[in-house]
Structures are given as C-alpha cells and as structure tokens.
Design an enzyme around this catalytic site. Sequence first.
Site, PDB file in Angstrom:
ATOM      1  N   ARG A  62       0.817  -1.215   0.000  1.00 44.22           N
ATOM      2  CA  ARG A  62       0.000   0.000   0.000  1.00 44.22           C
ATOM      3  C   ARG A  62       0.849   1.263   0.000  1.00 44.22           C
ATOM      4  O   ARG A  62       0.389   2.315  -0.443  1.00 44.22           O
ATOM      5  CB  ARG A  62      -0.999  -0.019   1.156  1.00 44.22           C
ATOM      6  N   GLU A  99       3.539  -6.752  13.686  1.00 45.13           N
ATOM      7  CA  GLU A  99       2.718  -7.020  14.856  1.00 45.13           C
ATOM      8  C   GLU A  99       2.178  -8.444  14.841  1.00 45.13           C
ATOM      9  O   GLU A  99       1.737  -8.966  15.846  1.00 45.13           O
ATOM     10  CB  GLU A  99       1.584  -6.001  14.999  1.00 45.13           C
TER      11      GLU A  99
END
Length: 174
Positions: A62, A99
């Site tokens: 992105r 994460e």
Amino acid sequence: MGSADVSSLILSRIRDVQDYPQPGVLFKDITPLLADHDAFSVVVDELADGLEVDKVVGIEARGFILAAPVAYRCGSGFVPIRKKGKLPAETLSAAYDLEYGSAVIEVHRDAFVPGDRVLIVDDVLATGGTAQAAVELIRGAGAEVVGVSVLLELVFLKGRSRLSGVNLRSLVVV
C-alpha cells in the site's frame, strides 16, 4: 485545510476490518479513501507538503499507492521497497518484525546514490519494524533519510519509538 480537518477527512474514509489478515488484528482498509479523488488528493498533498527530496520510497504494497503520487508531487524519483525475492536486480535486504509475524524487505542496490535525500512513505505506522528496516536499507546505500510520512499512526503499538532521530509525519494518530 487544517490538520484536524485532514484527520477527520481521512478517518471518515478508512474502514476497519476485524480479524484480517488473521484473528485479533484490526485492519485499516484505505481503499475507500483511495476511491475518493478529493480525499486522495488531500492525502498526497499533505504527505508531500514542504519537502524537497531526490527520491521517495514506497513500502510494499500500500505504500506504493501513496508514494508514487507523492514522488510526482515532489518532482522526485520513486523507489519501491519490496518483499524478499520480488526485485530482479542485485538487492540490499533487511529483516524486521510485524505485529503479527516477521518478514524481509529489499531494495535494488543501485536505487540511490550517496547523498540522495530520501522520503519514506507508507500507509500505516504500527510497530515501526518495516519503517525501521527501510531506514536501515536507505542509510546502508549511502543515502540520507529526510523523513518518514505515513497516513495513519497506531500509537498504541509504539512504532514511533523505533524511529528515534527520524523526522516522522503522521497525518492521523489513533
């Protein structure tokens, strides 16, 4: 447009998707923002505002969407940082933690010349691992990191702490 207005506009165009790409992760879907020409234009202008750089780096995937028009707006070249094995020529690589896992990113060894002033652009700053790895790659190539600009910073994941000494611009902090 003031920073509160920019933040409100961006947040109104981001969709939360629970448990994507895996259970427990709240994914910030920016596709509604990208589909809105006015909102997308504001984001590109804000990410590029006041910066004079030689290259703009976009982090897969992105980050590409945001970095390419920012490079155009800055009058700079665009350099993709990709996942391991996706670039055809000789590369530099760096490993990092996400994460929800770990990965390796790469950039072409000849993407920068010593002294290039480089802006890193990505959509979200989460744990900071990807941005930190990008900083290492760029500095390892002899270029100067002018800053990191992100659409959205997830402050609870403390990614900013991994970018000590790097100018960080976040359009929205949540």
